[in-house]
Design a protein around this motif. Structure first.
Motif, PDB file in Angstrom:
ATOM      1  N   LYS A 106       1.582   0.714   9.748  1.00 43.05           N
ATOM      2  CA  LYS A 106       1.404  -0.331   8.735  1.00 43.05           C
ATOM      3  C   LYS A 106       2.740  -0.961   8.387  1.00 43.05           C
ATOM      4  O   LYS A 106       3.768  -0.294   8.344  1.00 43.05           O
ATOM      5  CB  LYS A 106       0.706   0.210   7.479  1.00 43.05           C
ATOM      6  CG  LYS A 106       1.425   1.324   6.761  1.00 43.05           C
ATOM      7  CD  LYS A 106       0.708   1.677   5.461  1.00 43.05           C
ATOM      8  CE  LYS A 106       1.576   2.627   4.634  1.00 43.05           C
ATOM      9  NZ  LYS A 106       1.087   2.856   3.295  1.00 43.05           N
TER      10      LYS A 106
ATOM     11  N   LYS B 125      -5.177  -7.039   7.555  1.00 43.52           N
ATOM     12  CA  LYS B 125      -4.721  -6.838   6.177  1.00 43.52           C
ATOM     13  C   LYS B 125      -5.313  -5.553   5.591  1.00 43.52           C
ATOM     14  O   LYS B 125      -6.527  -5.314   5.694  1.00 43.52           O
ATOM     15  CB  LYS B 125      -5.121  -8.030   5.310  1.00 43.52           C
ATOM     16  CG  LYS B 125      -4.578  -7.915   3.894  1.00 43.52           C
ATOM     17  CD  LYS B 125      -4.741  -9.202   3.090  1.00 43.52           C
ATOM     18  CE  LYS B 125      -4.261  -8.958   1.666  1.00 43.52           C
ATOM     19  NZ  LYS B 125      -4.196 -10.164   0.868  1.00 43.52           N
ATOM     20  N   LYS B 126      -4.448  -4.742   4.995  1.00 40.92           N
ATOM     21  CA  LYS B 126      -4.904  -3.468   4.423  1.00 40.92           C
ATOM     22  C   LYS B 126      -5.048  -3.590   2.912  1.00 40.92           C
ATOM     23  O   LYS B 126      -6.023  -3.178   2.321  1.00 40.92           O
ATOM     24  CB  LYS B 126      -3.888  -2.382   4.775  1.00 40.92           C
ATOM     25  CG  LYS B 126      -4.217  -0.988   4.254  1.00 40.92           C
ATOM     26  CD  LYS B 126      -3.078  -0.020   4.610  1.00 40.92           C
ATOM     27  CE  LYS B 126      -3.188   1.287   3.848  1.00 40.92           C
ATOM     28  NZ  LYS B 126      -4.114   2.250   4.494  1.00 40.92           N
ATOM     29  N   ASP B 127      -4.029  -4.162   2.272  1.00 34.92           N
ATOM     30  CA  ASP B 127      -4.070  -4.378   0.820  1.00 34.92           C
ATOM     31  C   ASP B 127      -3.066  -5.477   0.484  1.00 34.92           C
ATOM     32  O   ASP B 127      -2.595  -6.170   1.381  1.00 34.92           O
ATOM     33  CB  ASP B 127      -3.785  -3.074   0.053  1.00 34.92           C
ATOM     34  CG  ASP B 127      -2.438  -2.458   0.448  1.00 34.92           C
ATOM     35  OD1 ASP B 127      -1.478  -3.221   0.750  1.00 34.92           O
ATOM     36  OD2 ASP B 127      -2.336  -1.215   0.462  1.00 34.92           O
ATOM     37  N   ASN B 128      -2.733  -5.632  -0.781  1.00 42.70           N
ATOM     38  CA  ASN B 128      -1.830  -6.720  -1.179  1.00 42.70           C
ATOM     39  C   ASN B 128      -0.436  -6.598  -0.584  1.00 42.70           C
ATOM     40  O   ASN B 128       0.321  -7.562  -0.576  1.00 42.70           O
ATOM     41  CB  ASN B 128      -1.691  -6.761  -2.699  1.00 42.70           C
ATOM     42  CG  ASN B 128      -2.875  -7.444  -3.345  1.00 42.70           C
ATOM     43  OD1 ASN B 128      -3.605  -8.178  -2.660  1.00 42.70           O
ATOM     44  ND2 ASN B 128      -3.067  -7.199  -4.624  1.00 42.70           N
ATOM     45  N   TYR B 129      -0.077  -5.404  -0.148  1.00 45.91           N
ATOM     46  CA  TYR B 129       1.295  -5.186   0.271  1.00 45.91           C
ATOM     47  C   TYR B 129       1.463  -4.847   1.748  1.00 45.91           C
ATOM     48  O   TYR B 129       2.552  -4.944   2.280  1.00 45.91           O
ATOM     49  CB  TYR B 129       1.926  -4.099  -0.599  1.00 45.91           C
ATOM     50  CG  TYR B 129       1.915  -4.453  -2.067  1.00 45.91           C
ATOM     51  CD1 TYR B 129       2.777  -5.439  -2.555  1.00 45.91           C
ATOM     52  CD2 TYR B 129       1.032  -3.862  -2.960  1.00 45.91           C
ATOM     53  CE1 TYR B 129       2.762  -5.807  -3.885  1.00 45.91           C
ATOM     54  CE2 TYR B 129       1.010  -4.224  -4.299  1.00 45.91           C
ATOM     55  CZ  TYR B 129       1.881  -5.199  -4.769  1.00 45.91           C
ATOM     56  OH  TYR B 129       1.865  -5.560  -6.083  1.00 45.91           O
ATOM     57  N   TYR B 130       0.388  -4.443   2.400  1.00 46.24           N
ATOM     58  CA  TYR B 130       0.501  -3.970   3.786  1.00 46.24           C
ATOM     59  C   TYR B 130      -0.523  -4.595   4.717  1.00 46.24           C
ATOM     60  O   TYR B 130      -1.665  -4.862   4.332  1.00 46.24           O
ATOM     61  CB  TYR B 130       0.328  -2.446   3.853  1.00 46.24           C
ATOM     62  CG  TYR B 130       1.550  -1.705   3.354  1.00 46.24           C
ATOM     63  CD1 TYR B 130       2.612  -1.430   4.216  1.00 46.24           C
ATOM     64  CD2 TYR B 130       1.637  -1.297   2.029  1.00 46.24           C
ATOM     65  CE1 TYR B 130       3.741  -0.759   3.760  1.00 46.24           C
ATOM     66  CE2 TYR B 130       2.766  -0.631   1.563  1.00 46.24           C
ATOM     67  CZ  TYR B 130       3.807  -0.363   2.435  1.00 46.24           C
ATOM     68  OH  TYR B 130       4.919   0.278   1.979  1.00 46.24           O
ATOM     69  N   HIS B 131      -0.079  -4.760   5.978  1.00 40.60           N
ATOM     70  CA  HIS B 131      -0.992  -4.951   7.097  1.00 40.60           C
ATOM     71  C   HIS B 131      -0.916  -3.693   7.954  1.00 40.60           C
ATOM     72  O   HIS B 131       0.183  -3.201   8.229  1.00 40.60           O
ATOM     73  CB  HIS B 131      -0.590  -6.167   7.928  1.00 40.60           C
ATOM     74  CG  HIS B 131      -1.059  -7.462   7.338  1.00 40.60           C
ATOM     75  ND1 HIS B 131      -0.536  -7.994   6.185  1.00 40.60           N
ATOM     76  CD2 HIS B 131      -2.038  -8.324   7.748  1.00 40.60           C
ATOM     77  CE1 HIS B 131      -1.151  -9.136   5.908  1.00 40.60           C
ATOM     78  NE2 HIS B 131      -2.065  -9.365   6.828  1.00 40.60           N
TER      79      HIS B 131
ATOM     80  N   GLU C 111      -3.534  -3.786 -10.857  1.00 43.13           N
ATOM     81  CA  GLU C 111      -3.510  -3.856  -9.400  1.00 43.13           C
ATOM     82  C   GLU C 111      -2.092  -3.989  -8.839  1.00 43.13           C
ATOM     83  O   GLU C 111      -1.796  -3.496  -7.766  1.00 43.13           O
ATOM     84  CB  GLU C 111      -4.353  -5.043  -8.900  1.00 43.13           C
ATOM     85  CG  GLU C 111      -5.855  -4.840  -9.015  1.00 43.13           C
ATOM     86  CD  GLU C 111      -6.347  -4.921 -10.451  1.00 43.13           C
ATOM     87  OE1 GLU C 111      -5.610  -5.454 -11.305  1.00 43.13           O
ATOM     88  OE2 GLU C 111      -7.457  -4.426 -10.732  1.00 43.13           O
ATOM     89  N   SER C 112      -1.221  -4.691  -9.546  1.00 42.62           N
ATOM     90  CA  SER C 112       0.133  -4.910  -9.033  1.00 42.62           C
ATOM     91  C   SER C 112       0.896  -3.592  -9.031  1.00 42.62           C
ATOM     92  O   SER C 112       0.820  -2.821  -9.981  1.00 42.62           O
ATOM     93  CB  SER C 112       0.880  -5.916  -9.917  1.00 42.62           C
ATOM     94  OG  SER C 112       0.211  -7.144  -9.906  1.00 42.62           O
ATOM     95  N   ARG C 113       1.667  -3.360  -7.976  1.00 47.98           N
ATOM     96  CA  ARG C 113       2.302  -2.056  -7.852  1.00 47.98           C
ATOM     97  C   ARG C 113       3.410  -1.853  -8.876  1.00 47.98           C
ATOM     98  O   ARG C 113       3.829  -0.732  -9.103  1.00 47.98           O
ATOM     99  CB  ARG C 113       2.809  -1.824  -6.433  1.00 47.98           C
ATOM    100  CG  ARG C 113       3.845  -2.787  -5.934  1.00 47.98           C
ATOM    101  CD  ARG C 113       4.159  -2.493  -4.441  1.00 47.98           C
ATOM    102  NE  ARG C 113       5.136  -3.437  -3.934  1.00 47.98           N
ATOM    103  CZ  ARG C 113       5.573  -3.455  -2.676  1.00 47.98           C
ATOM    104  NH1 ARG C 113       5.119  -2.588  -1.800  1.00 47.98           N
ATOM    105  NH2 ARG C 113       6.465  -4.353  -2.287  1.00 47.98           N
TER     106      ARG C 113
END
Lengths: 528, 528
Positions: free
Chosen positions: A456, A497-503, B353-355
């Protein structure tokens, strides 16, 4: 009319051989073009005679300070940064040295000459011709003060090493394992009776030879102008401001035309008890302002880091092993100083009693990798005990440790990495990943011993490269940074896309790892 | 002759009550002495009239800018830093405001008034009367823009909390969970049509009331002068330099006499897209130069840390959660900036949701302790989701998290710690130990879960306190920083040299630990 000639004395034949191989009216770009005039020998020529030359190409003009080299020889050295026709005219209060003119042609550089190293992309380095320079330094503080045979051995060792920079001092050193007196000094006189107003040209001619020897090997010479390890033996650590300034101007005039020179104002500046921070500010401005070629300039600390935001400092030369002893630390100084960070001293591979000199090879290599993934650079050093008192750290000689081979492996990885430099990808979050999103990632696992790594990739900060996106394809290799192996991973990873921060990989695949420490993963985008 | 009177309008009665309780010709040290004169109301008094006063005691003289407070009232506020007799004389281009004189007496401060907080011992803070100030901050960005009832609830919550500083904005905020329009603005006009040349005195009168409410609670008001969360709703993030400077001068003139004020030039200055770093330099110099009382002044970053070595910055106000997410990092910025380091944003305890807003309470408390042992300070924040849109982080209200109780425990530890501040003892080596050698040590074990700790104390850096020595005696307590317990360890530990870097217990004793995370050990020298 003008009596200049290109290099006369024996040591300087090397300049001719190495740097130019041209007749006196041509010189290669970033080579040394030297004008020598005969002048007065009476009085104290070092003090009494001002000598300089203006070099001009069209509207570009640069005044270069000259220096007295003994035997009536006044020299000025120019490192041309542009090809083509140049003119010069000398400037002096002494009539026989004034108003002499000449012309010469600057040709394209020969193979292996990439020009001086400068800052690139804020935190990184490149040669003047654009070739990336990935700093991998070492230190032998007073290798040029050792017997000639040992110096030759040091050069031979360096030639076989991965190092592309070496830190060393102009002045001799008095310290544990360093009690041998040098055979030659930068000033006339002898211990406790030096005449700091009279330089010793032979000392500098030899020193320059060593700079050129390094240049031949493709190694930058990070020259330490002042240091505290004098112990009253010579007094070079406690010169007055007038003496310091005269010394610094002389050294800069002599050495600035050598393209592989870097300036380090001092080693452990804060351990020099006879100087204040105001002195260092003055010295920094002096060296920066008197160098016509704007070489890299740093000031290296003991316990107290200098204010590295000062404008005359080009890069932060830091001693702090702790800053690279863990994933997330090395980057912090980038944010603080906004300049390239070179961790020039992170402790030494060795076995001496002092805790600064007893790192394992594994630990030193670990620190290099931590620096690398954080977008910073690191320095090697070695202090294995030795009956003959020859520790690499100070005198050079041969390398006894296990880190240099691993650093050669790192160098191969760096040579294959993005030209712009490795940047932290997600600097305050996922600190073990450096790279150039979305083209190249280097994941370092350090002392962790996982058996798999989920594929990821984090989103980079805004404006720092294109973010990963669905459908992008990558290949991966598992690097064993200690055993120096590169193992390709089967297949291609395709992002989703996995989540808001990672693919992550679209099929949720992971990379299998051997459960050993010091593993890394190199990820490259598949060009489509 | 002079028509000044001490405080007329209703809100300012609080100044009388809280700050002085004196007749108009006396004021306590670090209280607010206010001179009010009637002057012109025609034209734009905010722009047209210059008004100031010179306050003098013997050879000490200070010029304080005044401000227009509406209804023909021109005020100037003075915070006397010395007791005794003072005089003043007003200065104005408007005859009726010029040359008015008066005298008053400054009495000793009343209980609970320790004066403004300043820097102490390079990296720490103290009130003007010398009492140590151990920063333990929180943030409610726009609590003063909420309904009055909610503001009162916030004050009640703060009163019961361990926090001694709160960060909040002058301007309203437009952001997720922040879409309610404020009822009052700092300028005349309304959204998309403000007259930034006309301030709204009622807005500031209310704002000042809240500063005084905090003062009563012993809480410093870290006032955020500018911020980026405007979204074009009001345009306060994109005022011109002329507008910004006028606004800042007005705010400083109004608020600088309140002793619990700190200035924060901006929150996430680098996210303000309409300003350059040169703008911030100008703004920093303006605020610093126009504050007669030299309040603490910082500039808080988003991703790009400002050059915290600038001389007008008193302390580094840092957003970087990563810097306190591990033992050895927090200290690095001390070395870089040589100023107190306040990690004002290290992410938030919460569940959004935001980290940046989903730390566990354990993690947030862990970060405070990491900051503490490194000789730095930390800030609290809370973002638990809420149907009513009231998140502490922005609006205040009530605290829902588990960290505040643990921070109250930390506060007790801090209140009992050396007045000079906790310093890293062995900054680049044995990073989990802070203290004041050889009197006091705080060992923090973080996420480690050891069952014992060998009693040994490192040698501090040269010049940083007396080193441990054979025969010195210590007691120890085991602190459970999560469960908030203090358990004395039986017996006394007597030192004996162990090696070049440590003294250990002469009998080789260790301290038994419960094998749980978040333990600390407090060690105090036995007075003999």
């Amino acid at each position: 009319m003008n009596r200049f000639k290109k290099i006369t004395c024996s040591f300087l034949s090397v300049v001719l051989t190495v740097v130019s191989l041209h007749a006196a009216d041509t010189v290669e770009q970033w080579g040394v073009y030297e004008v020598t005039l005969k002048g007065p020998t009476n009085g104290n020529p070092f003090l009494d005679v001002r000598f300089a030359a203006k070099f001009a190409q069209g509207y570009d003009s640069i005044e270069v300070p000259g220096f007295y080299d003994g035997d009536g020889n006044y020299r000025v050295r120019f490192m041309p940064e542009k090809q083509g026709a140049w003119k010069y005219e000398t400037v002096s209060g002494t009539p026989e040295l004034n108003g002499k003119t000449g012309e010469f042609t600057v040709t394209k550089p020969t193979a292996g000459n990439h020009g001086p190293v400068h800052i690139a992309n804020t935190f990184h380095f490149a040669y003047a011709d654009g070739k990336p320079y990935k700093q991998l330094g070492t230190t032998c503080y007073v290798w040029t003060h050792q017997p000639e045979e040992l110096q030759e051995q040091t050069l031979k060792t360096l030639a076989a090493s991965p190092f592309n920079k070496i830190r060393f001092c102009v002045f001799p050193k008095r310290y544990t394992w360093n009690t041998n007196e040098p055979t030659i000094y930068p000033f006339e006189g002898k211990p406790r009776n030096f005449d700091t107003a009279r330089f010793n040209p032979k000392f500098f001619q030899h020193f320059e030879q060593r700079i050129l020897d390094l240049q031949k090997l493709g190694i930058e010479a990070d020259i330490i102008l002042l240091h505290p390890y004098d112990d009253g033996a010579w007094g070079f650590d406690r010169m007055t401001a007038v003496e310091d300034d005269r010394y610094l101007r002389y050294v800069v005039a002599r050495l600035a035309a050598f393209r592989n020179v870097w300036w380090s104002l001092a080693n452990e500046y804060d351990f020099m008890k006879f100087k204040t921070e105001d002195d260092w500010e003055r010295i920094g401005q002096l060296v920066s302002g008197s160098d016509p070629f704007h070489h890299l300039l740093g000031i290296h600390n003991g316990k107290r880091i200098f204010n590295q935001t000062r404008p005359w400092i080009t890069h932060a030369s830091i001693q702090n092993g702790a800053a690279v002893a863990e994933f997330g630390r090395a980057e912090l100084y980038r944010d603080a100083f906004r300049k390239p960070i070179v961790y020039d001293e992170v402790k030494y591979e060795g076995d001496i009693e002092s805790r600064w000199g007893q790192l394992s090879a594994e630990e030193l290599v670990f620190r290099f990798w931590n620096a690398t993934i954080a977008g910073t650079y690191c320095g090697h050093g070695e202090t294995y005990k030795s009956d003959d008192q020859i520790l690499w750290w100070s005198k050079g000689g041969v390398l006894k440790g296990q880190s240099p081979a691993r650093l050669a492996f790192l160098k191969k990885i760096l040579d294959d990495s993005p030209a712009e430099g490795i940047e932290p990808v997600d600097k305050w979050q996922d600190t073990p990943i450096g790279g150039k999103p979305p083209e190249y990632y280097l994941v370092y696992l350090g002392k962790q011993t996982p058996t798999s790594w989920e594929f990821k990739l984090p989103k980079p900060p805004q404006g720092k490269g294109q973010p990963p996106a669905d459908g992008m394809k990558f290949t991966a290799e598992v690097l064993d940074t200690w055993n120096m192996t590169v193992m390709p991973v089967d297949g291609v990873f395709t992002l989703k896309k996995k989540d808001n921060y990672y693919h992550a990989d679209k099929d949720g695949r992971s990379i299998t790892l051997p459960g050993k420490p010091y593993m890394a993963i190199r990820i490259k985008r598949v060009k489509e």
